[in-house]
Design a protein around this motif. Sequence first.
Motif, PDB file in Angstrom:
ATOM      1  N   GLY A  90      -1.257  -0.800   3.286  1.00  0.00           N
ATOM      2  CA  GLY A  90      -2.335  -1.710   2.903  1.00  0.00           C
ATOM      3  C   GLY A  90      -3.707  -1.092   3.071  1.00  0.00           C
ATOM      4  N   SER A  91      -4.596  -1.406   2.135  1.00  0.00           N
ATOM      5  CA  SER A  91      -5.956  -0.867   2.185  1.00  0.00           C
ATOM      6  C   SER A  91      -6.903  -1.777   1.412  1.00  0.00           C
ATOM      7  CB  SER A  91      -5.995   0.530   1.550  1.00  0.00           C
ATOM      8  OG  SER A  91      -7.332   0.988   1.399  1.00  0.00           O
ATOM      9  N   PRO A  92      -8.168  -1.866   1.843  1.00  0.00           N
ATOM     10  CA  PRO A  92      -9.166  -2.483   0.968  1.00  0.00           C
ATOM     11  C   PRO A  92      -9.401  -1.589  -0.247  1.00  0.00           C
ATOM     12  CG  PRO A  92     -10.215  -1.483   2.885  1.00  0.00           C
ATOM     13  CD  PRO A  92      -8.740  -1.386   3.112  1.00  0.00           C
ATOM     14  N   THR A  93      -9.937  -2.157  -1.306  1.00  0.00           N
ATOM     15  CA  THR A  93     -10.226  -1.343  -2.485  1.00  0.00           C
ATOM     16  C   THR A  93     -11.508  -0.541  -2.267  1.00  0.00           C
ATOM     17  OG1 THR A  93     -11.560  -3.031  -3.588  1.00  0.00           O
ATOM     18  CG2 THR A  93      -9.198  -3.062  -4.018  1.00  0.00           C
ATOM     19  N   ARG A  94     -11.494   0.684  -2.741  1.00  0.00           N
ATOM     20  CA  ARG A  94     -12.689   1.533  -2.727  1.00  0.00           C
ATOM     21  C   ARG A  94     -12.807   2.161  -4.112  1.00  0.00           C
ATOM     22  NH1 ARG A  94     -13.515  -1.019   1.081  1.00  0.00           N
ATOM     23  NH2 ARG A  94     -13.974  -0.370   3.220  1.00  0.00           N
ATOM     24  N   PHE A  95     -13.626   1.540  -4.967  1.00  0.00           N
ATOM     25  CA  PHE A  95     -13.794   2.027  -6.334  1.00  0.00           C
ATOM     26  C   PHE A  95     -12.438   2.146  -7.035  1.00  0.00           C
ATOM     27  CE2 PHE A  95     -17.382   3.706  -3.858  1.00  0.00           C
ATOM     28  CZ  PHE A  95     -18.428   3.097  -4.539  1.00  0.00           C
ATOM     29  N   GLY A  96     -11.587   1.139  -6.853  1.00  0.00           N
ATOM     30  CA  GLY A  96     -10.289   1.124  -7.513  1.00  0.00           C
ATOM     31  C   GLY A  96      -9.261   2.040  -6.898  1.00  0.00           C
ATOM     32  N   ASN A  97      -9.500   2.453  -5.653  1.00  0.00           N
ATOM     33  CA  ASN A  97      -8.579   3.365  -4.982  1.00  0.00           C
ATOM     34  C   ASN A  97      -8.457   2.953  -3.523  1.00  0.00           C
ATOM     35  OD1 ASN A  97      -6.967   5.649  -4.421  1.00  0.00           O
ATOM     36  ND2 ASN A  97      -8.206   6.934  -5.776  1.00  0.00           N
ATOM     37  N   MET A  98      -7.495   3.540  -2.810  1.00  0.00           N
ATOM     38  CA  MET A  98      -7.353   3.244  -1.390  1.00  0.00           C
ATOM     39  C   MET A  98      -8.517   3.834  -0.612  1.00  0.00           C
ATOM     40  SD  MET A  98      -4.332   5.752   0.084  1.00  0.00           S
ATOM     41  CE  MET A  98      -3.388   6.083  -1.403  1.00  0.00           C
ATOM     42  N   ALA A  99      -8.793   3.259   0.541  1.00  0.00           N
ATOM     43  CA  ALA A  99      -9.888   3.722   1.388  1.00  0.00           C
ATOM     44  C   ALA A  99      -9.586   5.104   1.968  1.00  0.00           C
ATOM     45  CB  ALA A  99     -10.127   2.722   2.524  1.00  0.00           C
ATOM     46  N   ALA A 100     -10.641   5.876   2.219  1.00  0.00           N
ATOM     47  CA  ALA A 100     -10.506   7.254   2.690  1.00  0.00           C
ATOM     48  C   ALA A 100      -9.675   7.401   3.967  1.00  0.00           C
ATOM     49  CB  ALA A 100     -11.894   7.871   2.892  1.00  0.00           C
ATOM     50  N   PRO A 101      -9.814   6.504   4.973  1.00  0.00           N
ATOM     51  CA  PRO A 101      -9.008   6.699   6.190  1.00  0.00           C
ATOM     52  C   PRO A 101      -7.505   6.660   5.930  1.00  0.00           C
ATOM     53  CG  PRO A 101     -10.852   5.259   6.655  1.00  0.00           C
ATOM     54  CD  PRO A 101     -10.813   5.437   5.168  1.00  0.00           C
ATOM     55  N   LEU A 102      -7.060   5.744   5.066  1.00  0.00           N
ATOM     56  CA  LEU A 102      -5.632   5.686   4.769  1.00  0.00           C
ATOM     57  C   LEU A 102      -5.220   6.895   3.932  1.00  0.00           C
ATOM     58  CD1 LEU A 102      -3.066   4.024   5.203  1.00  0.00           C
ATOM     59  CD2 LEU A 102      -3.507   2.936   2.998  1.00  0.00           C
ATOM     60  N   LYS A 103      -6.052   7.279   2.971  1.00  0.00           N
ATOM     61  CA  LYS A 103      -5.755   8.452   2.149  1.00  0.00           C
ATOM     62  C   LYS A 103      -5.662   9.707   3.025  1.00  0.00           C
ATOM     63  CE  LYS A 103      -5.540  10.661  -1.921  1.00  0.00           C
ATOM     64  NZ  LYS A 103      -5.667  12.082  -1.563  1.00  0.00           N
ATOM     65  N   TYR A 104      -6.557   9.820   3.993  1.00  0.00           N
ATOM     66  CA  TYR A 104      -6.546  10.969   4.908  1.00  0.00           C
ATOM     67  C   TYR A 104      -5.235  11.020   5.679  1.00  0.00           C
ATOM     68  CZ  TYR A 104      -8.114  14.147   8.606  1.00  0.00           C
ATOM     69  OH  TYR A 104      -8.230  15.193   9.480  1.00  0.00           O
ATOM     70  N   PHE A 105      -4.781   9.848   6.147  1.00  0.00           N
ATOM     71  CA  PHE A 105      -3.517   9.809   6.893  1.00  0.00           C
ATOM     72  C   PHE A 105      -2.350  10.192   5.978  1.00  0.00           C
ATOM     73  CE2 PHE A 105       0.345   7.857   8.389  1.00  0.00           C
ATOM     74  CZ  PHE A 105       0.343   8.137   9.749  1.00  0.00           C
ATOM     75  N   VAL A 106      -2.307   9.611   4.787  1.00  0.00           N
ATOM     76  CA  VAL A 106      -1.213   9.897   3.856  1.00  0.00           C
ATOM     77  C   VAL A 106      -1.204  11.376   3.477  1.00  0.00           C
ATOM     78  CG1 VAL A 106      -0.333   9.430   1.527  1.00  0.00           C
ATOM     79  CG2 VAL A 106      -1.096   7.541   2.973  1.00  0.00           C
ATOM     80  N   ASP A 107      -2.393  11.955   3.305  1.00  0.00           N
ATOM     81  CA  ASP A 107      -2.481  13.384   2.964  1.00  0.00           C
ATOM     82  C   ASP A 107      -1.881  14.268   4.057  1.00  0.00           C
ATOM     83  OD1 ASP A 107      -3.684  12.878   0.551  1.00  0.00           O
ATOM     84  OD2 ASP A 107      -5.709  13.432   1.187  1.00  0.00           O
ATOM     85  N   GLY A 108      -1.776  13.728   5.268  1.00  0.00           N
ATOM     86  CA  GLY A 108      -1.239  14.513   6.375  1.00  0.00           C
ATOM     87  C   GLY A 108       0.260  14.374   6.576  1.00  0.00           C
ATOM     88  N   THR A 109       0.946  13.769   5.581  1.00  0.00           N
ATOM     89  CA  THR A 109       2.394  13.551   5.730  1.00  0.00           C
ATOM     90  C   THR A 109       3.221  14.591   4.975  1.00  0.00           C
ATOM     91  OG1 THR A 109       2.426  11.998   3.848  1.00  0.00           O
ATOM     92  CG2 THR A 109       2.089  11.055   6.055  1.00  0.00           C
ATOM     93  N   SER A 110       2.658  15.755   4.716  1.00  0.00           N
ATOM     94  CA  SER A 110       3.373  16.761   3.922  1.00  0.00           C
ATOM     95  C   SER A 110       4.655  17.229   4.602  1.00  0.00           C
ATOM     96  CB  SER A 110       2.469  17.953   3.619  1.00  0.00           C
ATOM     97  OG  SER A 110       1.984  18.533   4.813  1.00  0.00           O
ATOM     98  N   SER A 111       4.685  17.246   5.940  1.00  0.00           N
ATOM     99  CA  SER A 111       5.908  17.677   6.624  1.00  0.00           C
ATOM    100  C   SER A 111       7.049  16.700   6.353  1.00  0.00           C
ATOM    101  CB  SER A 111       5.671  17.813   8.128  1.00  0.00           C
ATOM    102  OG  SER A 111       5.348  16.559   8.702  1.00  0.00           O
ATOM    103  N   LEU A 112       6.729  15.422   6.242  1.00  0.00           N
ATOM    104  CA  LEU A 112       7.753  14.420   5.919  1.00  0.00           C
ATOM    105  C   LEU A 112       8.214  14.583   4.473  1.00  0.00           C
ATOM    106  CD1 LEU A 112       6.215  11.256   7.636  1.00  0.00           C
ATOM    107  CD2 LEU A 112       7.848  12.899   8.574  1.00  0.00           C
ATOM    108  N   TRP A 113       7.294  14.979   3.614  1.00  0.00           N
ATOM    109  CA  TRP A 113       7.649  15.226   2.204  1.00  0.00           C
ATOM    110  C   TRP A 113       8.580  16.441   2.103  1.00  0.00           C
ATOM    111  CZ3 TRP A 113       5.856  19.548  -0.736  1.00  0.00           C
ATOM    112  CH2 TRP A 113       6.234  19.522  -2.093  1.00  0.00           C
ATOM    113  N   LEU A 114       8.253  17.490   2.836  1.00  0.00           N
ATOM    114  CA  LEU A 114       9.065  18.708   2.794  1.00  0.00           C
ATOM    115  C   LEU A 114      10.487  18.457   3.289  1.00  0.00           C
ATOM    116  CD1 LEU A 114       6.432  21.279   4.067  1.00  0.00           C
ATOM    117  CD2 LEU A 114       7.542  21.325   1.821  1.00  0.00           C
ATOM    118  N   SER A 115      10.609  17.586   4.283  1.00  0.00           N
ATOM    119  CA  SER A 115      11.933  17.306   4.852  1.00  0.00           C
ATOM    120  C   SER A 115      12.663  16.175   4.135  1.00  0.00           C
ATOM    121  CB  SER A 115      11.796  16.959   6.340  1.00  0.00           C
ATOM    122  OG  SER A 115      11.017  15.780   6.500  1.00  0.00           O
TER     123      SER A 115
END
Length: 205
Positions: A76-101
Amino acid sequence: MSAPYVLVLYYSRHGATASMARFIAEGVEQGGMEARVRTVPSVSTDTRATAPAVPESGAVYCTEDDIKQCAGLILGSPTRFGNMAAPLKYFVDGTSSLWLSGTLAGKPAAVFTSTASLHGGQESTLLSMQIPLLHHGMLLVGLPYTESALTDTRGGGTPYGASHHAGADGKRPIDSHETQLCRALGKRVADIALQLQRGASRGQS
C-alpha cells in the motif's frame, strides 16, 4: 517456524494509507490467516539523515525476513504523481536478492492506495505497484465486480485493488464502501494463500 501470515506492507504520510492497512488486515484475519502489518521508513534527500530503529508510532519497520517468509503480500502507498511513494519504491528496489532466489514466486499479492483527488492517479498507482510483483513471479489478486461495493462506491474502489479518496485536505474518512473493499481484498489474498498452501501440502503427502 512461525504460523503462515499475509504481510500488509505500506507507507503512509498522513495516516489514510495506514488506516486502509488496518482494514485490509481485518480482512486477512477474516480469511483465516494472521496479518502481519509493517511499514517502511521515509527517505530523505539529505544523505546524512537516518530513521530511528523503531518508529515512534504505528507499525514497525519491515525486515527482509518479514517479506521472505510471508504466504502473501499486500502493498500500500499514497499516490505520488500516479506512482507509488519513494519510500516504498526504495524498499521494493532493495528486494533483488528475493527476486534472484525466486522466494516470492507463486505467492498471492495485491495492492492498495489513497489519493487526495478522486482522479488523482489511483489506478495508475495500483498498476505501477503491480509491476515489481509480476517480476517477482507473484500471483496478482484484484477485486471482482461480485463485490457490490465496487459498483456502488462514490469514493475509492477499483478492480486493480482497494483505494481511498482522502480529499484535498486529506481528512475525508474511509467510507463504508471503501472499508468493505479493503476487507474484501485482504480476505481474498488470505483465501488464495490458504488454498495454495493446502494444495502444496496435498502434493507433498
